[in-house]
Design a protein around this motif. Structure first.
Motif, PDB file in Angstrom:
ATOM      1  N   ILE A  74       0.835  -1.206   0.000  1.00 30.12           N
ATOM      2  CA  ILE A  74       0.000   0.000   0.000  1.00 30.12           C
ATOM      3  C   ILE A  74       0.867   1.252   0.000  1.00 30.12           C
ATOM      4  O   ILE A  74       0.571   2.228  -0.710  1.00 30.12           O
ATOM      5  CB  ILE A  74      -0.970  -0.004   1.208  1.00 30.12           C
ATOM      6  N   SER A  75       1.930   1.244   0.776  1.00 33.25           N
ATOM      7  CA  SER A  75       2.797   2.424   0.783  1.00 33.25           C
ATOM      8  C   SER A  75       3.471   2.597  -0.581  1.00 33.25           C
ATOM      9  O   SER A  75       3.653   3.720  -1.060  1.00 33.25           O
ATOM     10  CB  SER A  75       3.826   2.364   1.906  1.00 33.25           C
ATOM     11  N   LEU A  76       3.787   1.486  -1.244  1.00 32.33           N
ATOM     12  CA  LEU A  76       4.354   1.566  -2.595  1.00 32.33           C
ATOM     13  C   LEU A  76       3.341   2.156  -3.573  1.00 32.33           C
ATOM     14  O   LEU A  76       3.679   2.989  -4.417  1.00 32.33           O
ATOM     15  CB  LEU A  76       4.773   0.167  -3.062  1.00 32.33           C
ATOM     16  N   MET A  77       2.093   1.741  -3.430  1.00 31.95           N
ATOM     17  CA  MET A  77       1.017   2.250  -4.297  1.00 31.95           C
ATOM     18  C   MET A  77       0.852   3.751  -4.119  1.00 31.95           C
ATOM     19  O   MET A  77       0.804   4.502  -5.095  1.00 31.95           O
ATOM     20  CB  MET A  77      -0.291   1.519  -3.947  1.00 31.95           C
ATOM     21  N   ILE A  78       0.776   4.208  -2.866  1.00 36.15           N
ATOM     22  CA  ILE A  78       0.595   5.636  -2.588  1.00 36.15           C
ATOM     23  C   ILE A  78       1.800   6.419  -3.100  1.00 36.15           C
ATOM     24  O   ILE A  78       1.660   7.501  -3.698  1.00 36.15           O
ATOM     25  CB  ILE A  78       0.374   5.867  -1.078  1.00 36.15           C
ATOM     26  N   PHE A  79       2.987   5.848  -2.905  1.00 30.40           N
ATOM     27  CA  PHE A  79       4.226   6.482  -3.359  1.00 30.40           C
ATOM     28  C   PHE A  79       4.218   6.663  -4.876  1.00 30.40           C
ATOM     29  O   PHE A  79       4.447   7.768  -5.389  1.00 30.40           O
ATOM     30  CB  PHE A  79       5.393   5.586  -2.930  1.00 30.40           C
ATOM     31  N   LEU A  80       3.891   5.597  -5.604  1.00 25.07           N
ATOM     32  CA  LEU A  80       3.925   5.663  -7.068  1.00 25.07           C
ATOM     33  C   LEU A  80       2.834   6.584  -7.604  1.00 25.07           C
ATOM     34  O   LEU A  80       3.069   7.367  -8.530  1.00 25.07           O
ATOM     35  CB  LEU A  80       3.778   4.261  -7.665  1.00 25.07           C
ATOM     36  N   VAL A  81       1.627   6.503  -7.039  1.00 25.01           N
ATOM     37  CA  VAL A  81       0.532   7.363  -7.511  1.00 25.01           C
ATOM     38  C   VAL A  81       0.897   8.830  -7.307  1.00 25.01           C
ATOM     39  O   VAL A  81       0.716   9.664  -8.207  1.00 25.01           O
ATOM     40  CB  VAL A  81      -0.799   7.023  -6.797  1.00 25.01           C
ATOM     41  N   SER A  82       1.431   9.148  -6.137  1.00 25.89           N
ATOM     42  CA  SER A  82       1.760  10.558  -5.862  1.00 25.89           C
ATOM     43  C   SER A  82       2.902  11.042  -6.763  1.00 25.89           C
ATOM     44  O   SER A  82       2.842  12.157  -7.301  1.00 25.89           O
ATOM     45  CB  SER A  82       2.102  10.752  -4.388  1.00 25.89           C
ATOM     46  N   LEU A  83       3.927  10.210  -6.983  1.00 25.06           N
ATOM     47  CA  LEU A  83       5.031  10.612  -7.868  1.00 25.06           C
ATOM     48  C   LEU A  83       4.536  10.821  -9.290  1.00 25.06           C
ATOM     49  O   LEU A  83       4.888  11.811  -9.949  1.00 25.06           O
ATOM     50  CB  LEU A  83       6.131   9.555  -7.864  1.00 25.06           C
TER      51      LEU A  83
END
Lengths: 227, 58
Positions: A74-83
């Protein structure tokens, strides 16, 4: 100095300081953290609702042993979406256009799933390399093909994200340049080019979110196979 | 798609009991045998003595 269309993908360095570190850490500041109060505000509650719903959906097909991967996925998902989304703004740098970064995210996570599979259930993990019911004469060649497809997974993960984002950014820059150049020459054509640019930007917003989701979804699928 | 095959509906005899594409252990053994064969072929070509040309008297 002649500028070319690929200069937007150069890792920015200002006065010797690599700004990619700033680009990677800034999205963290944009997300509200829950307070120590009993009830959160509406923004934090909404964020929490989205995150928990998404986590449940993502980990639905994964066994209980794989649920410990929830936080990292989930943290990877949020990280990639925000970037990806922040990179769509003008004059910003998108770290996910760097192949080195995407491979750096994909390879260790993929390798972790493979090592976990081989360590915890080696028979199951190895039997994945031969589909059930394969005709006898096809067995060796299919095992080789499946092994190659297994090894190529982290490369595919990284290159998919890089290529999608790079191509999108290039297209936006090209069509925007065309609209700008055509404006004094053929205003009507420039108008239609701007409409095209508008729809392309909408598409790139969708691609930014979808590619991040696909990255994380595929990792969860690889985890599902091995756990 | 069907789940794992427990192998209960297939009755294999002989070598097919250990190397088949239906049971979990059969598939595992096929994979291991393929890898072992590839390693053996690679080792064979690596360790094969190279033919030296005949030395002629000048």
């Amino acid at each position: 100095m002649m500028l070319n269309y690929f200069d937007q993908f150069a890792s920015p360095i200002f006065l010797g300081v690599p700004l990619i570190a700033l680009a990677l850490t800034l999205p963290w500041l944009l997300f509200p953290t829950p307070s120590t109060r009993w009830l959160s505000n509406r923004l934090t509650s909404t964020q929490g609702m989205f995150i928990s719903t998404f986590t449940q959906q993502l980990l639905l097909p994964v066994n209980k042993g794989g649920h410990k991967w929830a936080l990292i996925l989930i943290s990877l998902m949020i990280f990639l979406v925000s970037l990806n989304m922040l990179g769509l703004m003008p004059y910003t740098f998108t770290p996910t256009t760097q192949l080195s970064m995407n491979l750096g995210l994909a390879t260790p996570l993929w390798l972790a799933t493979v090592i976990m599979g081989l360590h915890n259930q080696p028979t199951h993990a190895l039997s994945h390399l031969l589909p059930e019911g394969t005709p006898t004469f096809l067995i060796p060649i299919l095992i080789i093909i499946e092994t190659i497809s297994l090894i190529i997974r982290p490369l595919a993960l990284g290159v998919r994200l890089t290529a999608n984002l790079t191509a999108g950014h290039l297209l936006i820059q090209l069509i925007a340049t065309a609209a700008l150049v055509l404006l004094p020459l053929m205003p009507t054509v420039a108008f239609f080019t701007m409409i095209l640019l508008f729809f392309l930007t909408l598409l790139e917003i969708a691609v930014a979110m979808i590619q991040a989701y696909v990255f994380v979804l595929l990792l969860s699928l690889y985890l599902q196979e091995n756990i | 798609m069907a789940g794992h095959d427990g192998g209960s509906q297939h009755q294999f005899t002989g070598i097919a009991k250990y190397f088949n594409s239906y049971t979990l252990t059969g598939r595992r053994n096929c994979v291991l045998a393929t890898y072992a064969s590839l390693v053996a072929i690679a080792l064979f070509f690596k360790l094969k003595p190279k033919k030296k040309p005949a030395v002629t008297e000048k």
